[in-house]
Design a protein around this motif. Structure first.
Motif, mmCIF file in Angstrom:
data_model
loop_
_atom_site.group_PDB
_atom_site.id
_atom_site.type_symbol
_atom_site.label_atom_id
_atom_site.label_comp_id
_atom_site.label_asym_id
_atom_site.label_seq_id
_atom_site.Cartn_x
_atom_site.Cartn_y
_atom_site.Cartn_z
ATOM 1 N N GLY A 10 -112.348 8.665 54.626
ATOM 2 C CA GLY A 10 -113.287 7.746 54.746
ATOM 3 C C GLY A 10 -112.949 6.200 54.733
ATOM 4 N N LEU A 11 -113.936 5.265 54.453
ATOM 5 C CA LEU A 11 -113.570 3.952 54.299
ATOM 6 C C LEU A 11 -113.729 3.602 52.877
ATOM 7 C CD1 LEU A 11 -113.093 1.013 55.251
ATOM 8 C CD2 LEU A 11 -115.550 0.921 55.893
ATOM 9 N N VAL A 12 -112.846 2.871 52.224
ATOM 10 C CA VAL A 12 -112.997 2.524 50.815
ATOM 11 C C VAL A 12 -112.317 1.125 50.514
ATOM 12 C CG1 VAL A 12 -110.893 3.880 50.088
ATOM 13 C CG2 VAL A 12 -112.761 3.524 48.454
ATOM 14 N N GLN A 13 -112.881 0.484 49.579
ATOM 15 C CA GLN A 13 -112.357 -0.983 49.177
ATOM 16 C C GLN A 13 -110.998 -0.699 48.540
ATOM 17 O OE1 GLN A 13 -115.285 -3.145 47.322
ATOM 18 N NE2 GLN A 13 -115.954 -4.169 49.295
ATOM 19 N N ALA A 14 -110.180 -1.556 48.358
ATOM 20 C CA ALA A 14 -108.949 -1.438 47.536
ATOM 21 C C ALA A 14 -109.421 -1.486 46.041
ATOM 22 C CB ALA A 14 -108.246 -2.798 47.625
ATOM 23 N N GLY A 15 -108.590 -0.628 45.554
ATOM 24 C CA GLY A 15 -108.905 -0.369 44.169
ATOM 25 C C GLY A 15 -109.729 1.026 43.877
ATOM 26 N N GLY A 16 -110.361 1.437 44.823
ATOM 27 C CA GLY A 16 -111.451 2.570 44.870
ATOM 28 C C GLY A 16 -110.606 3.948 44.860
ATOM 29 N N SER A 17 -111.338 5.164 44.961
ATOM 30 C CA SER A 17 -110.808 6.483 44.959
ATOM 31 C C SER A 17 -111.435 7.211 46.090
ATOM 32 C CB SER A 17 -110.983 7.123 43.610
ATOM 33 O OG SER A 17 -110.714 6.189 42.312
ATOM 34 N N LEU A 18 -110.754 8.367 46.305
ATOM 35 C CA LEU A 18 -111.170 9.267 47.434
ATOM 36 C C LEU A 18 -110.399 10.697 47.021
ATOM 37 C CD1 LEU A 18 -110.801 7.766 51.010
ATOM 38 C CD2 LEU A 18 -112.901 8.348 49.772
ATOM 39 N N ARG A 19 -111.389 11.617 47.075
ATOM 40 C CA ARG A 19 -110.641 12.902 47.024
ATOM 41 C C ARG A 19 -110.627 13.733 48.327
ATOM 42 N NH1 ARG A 19 -111.941 18.247 43.077
ATOM 43 N NH2 ARG A 19 -113.631 18.571 44.569
ATOM 44 N N LEU A 20 -109.496 14.014 48.736
ATOM 45 C CA LEU A 20 -109.262 14.979 50.030
ATOM 46 C C LEU A 20 -109.223 16.324 49.644
ATOM 47 C CD1 LEU A 20 -106.613 12.875 51.862
ATOM 48 C CD2 LEU A 20 -108.908 12.482 51.918
ATOM 49 N N SER A 21 -109.763 17.122 50.489
ATOM 50 C CA SER A 21 -109.757 18.692 50.281
ATOM 51 C C SER A 21 -109.029 19.405 51.653
ATOM 52 C CB SER A 21 -111.220 19.126 50.271
ATOM 53 O OG SER A 21 -111.932 18.781 49.103
ATOM 54 N N CYS A 22 -108.525 20.210 51.458
ATOM 55 C CA CYS A 22 -107.934 20.987 52.340
ATOM 56 C C CYS A 22 -108.132 22.513 52.252
ATOM 57 C CB CYS A 22 -106.496 20.778 52.610
ATOM 58 S SG CYS A 22 -105.410 22.020 53.662
ATOM 59 N N ALA A 23 -109.122 23.111 53.083
ATOM 60 C CA ALA A 23 -109.485 24.308 53.177
ATOM 61 C C ALA A 23 -108.799 25.203 54.006
ATOM 62 C CB ALA A 23 -111.146 24.304 53.420
ATOM 63 N N THR A 28 -104.552 33.950 52.669
ATOM 64 C CA THR A 28 -104.647 33.167 51.297
ATOM 65 C C THR A 28 -103.281 32.552 51.139
ATOM 66 O OG1 THR A 28 -104.501 33.672 48.884
ATOM 67 C CG2 THR A 28 -103.422 35.389 50.394
ATOM 68 N N ILE A 29 -103.476 31.288 50.481
ATOM 69 C CA ILE A 29 -102.572 30.448 50.369
ATOM 70 C C ILE A 29 -101.755 30.526 48.998
ATOM 71 C CG2 ILE A 29 -103.629 28.442 51.628
ATOM 72 C CD1 ILE A 29 -104.389 27.210 49.027
ATOM 73 N N SER A 30 -102.138 31.589 48.380
ATOM 74 C CA SER A 30 -101.615 31.901 46.848
ATOM 75 C C SER A 30 -99.846 31.896 46.985
ATOM 76 C CB SER A 30 -102.177 33.205 46.314
ATOM 77 O OG SER A 30 -102.209 34.239 47.138
ATOM 78 N N SER A 31 -99.460 32.482 48.169
ATOM 79 C CA SER A 31 -98.180 32.489 48.370
ATOM 80 C C SER A 31 -97.362 31.500 49.065
ATOM 81 C CB SER A 31 -97.806 33.755 49.086
ATOM 82 O OG SER A 31 -98.289 33.646 50.302
ATOM 83 N N SER A 71 -103.725 19.124 43.514
ATOM 84 C CA SER A 71 -103.867 20.237 42.841
ATOM 85 C C SER A 71 -104.434 21.083 43.754
ATOM 86 C CB SER A 71 -104.846 20.009 41.795
ATOM 87 O OG SER A 71 -106.227 19.543 42.557
ATOM 88 N N ARG A 72 -104.572 22.418 43.296
ATOM 89 C CA ARG A 72 -104.799 23.670 43.895
ATOM 90 C C ARG A 72 -105.506 24.712 43.455
ATOM 91 N NH1 ARG A 72 -99.673 25.928 46.290
ATOM 92 N NH2 ARG A 72 -101.067 27.647 47.284
ATOM 93 N N ASP A 73 -106.599 25.320 44.148
ATOM 94 C CA ASP A 73 -107.429 26.193 43.438
ATOM 95 C C ASP A 73 -107.297 27.417 44.564
ATOM 96 O OD1 ASP A 73 -109.589 28.049 42.853
ATOM 97 O OD2 ASP A 73 -110.925 26.629 42.422
ATOM 98 N N ASN A 74 -106.157 28.324 44.066
ATOM 99 C CA ASN A 74 -106.109 29.572 45.165
ATOM 100 C C ASN A 74 -107.241 30.366 45.165
ATOM 101 O OD1 ASN A 74 -103.408 28.527 45.425
ATOM 102 N ND2 ASN A 74 -102.419 29.789 43.717
ATOM 103 N N ALA A 75 -108.013 30.470 44.124
ATOM 104 C CA ALA A 75 -109.184 31.361 44.325
ATOM 105 C C ALA A 75 -110.287 30.853 45.335
ATOM 106 C CB ALA A 75 -110.125 31.315 42.919
ATOM 107 N N LYS A 76 -110.162 29.548 45.615
ATOM 108 C CA LYS A 76 -111.002 29.058 46.544
ATOM 109 C C LYS A 76 -110.260 28.638 47.659
ATOM 110 C CE LYS A 76 -114.266 26.914 43.398
ATOM 111 N NZ LYS A 76 -115.061 25.241 43.286
#
Length: 125
Positions: A10-23, A28-31, A71-76
């Motif tokens: 998305g669009l954010v101002q400098a100094g801000g934060s975002l969290r990207l997800s990859c589903a 399974t991605i555990s390997s 980071s990753r959550d292999n269960a998800k």
């Protein structure tokens, strides 16, 4: 082959934060080792961060070290990229990628066999 879908850009101002997800789906991605790359207009795709299959080891590009966290959550079946202290030069399309070499922290695009469609991150000054 694993299918990957990114979200959270998305669009954010400098100094801000975002969290990207990859589903992930299809497998399974555990390997798999997982990574984030980014590509700005007119530039080559560049490495951002990677994490091995068990999440214990990570590596980052110098330009994002100390600001981004993978980071990753292999269960998800999901991988994340927490981006803090964003700068205008972080503006790019961010891609998630998977490598069947689960214990290798690859930093080059050819080391990854599966890619998502990307999510746009725009940082305004």
């Amino acid at each position: 082959q694993v299918q990957l879908v990114e979200s959270g850009g998305g669009l954010v101002q400098a100094g801000g934060s975002l969290r990207l997800s990859c589903a992930a789906s299809g497998r399974t991605i555990s390997s798999y080792a997982m990574a984030w790359f980014r590509q700005a207009p007119g530039k080559e795709r560049e490495f951002v961060a990677a994490v091995i299959m068990n999440g214990i080891s990570t590596t980052y590009a110098d330009s994002v070290k100390g600001r981004f966290t993978i980071s990753r959550d292999n269960a998800k079946n999901t991988v994340y990229l927490q981006m803090n202290s964003l700068k205008p030069e972080d503006t790019a399309v961010y891609y998630c990628a998977a490598s069947h070499l689960g214990m290798t922290l690859g930093v080059r695009p050819f080391e990854y066999g599966s890619w998502g469609q990307g999510t746009q991150v725009t940082v305004s000054s």
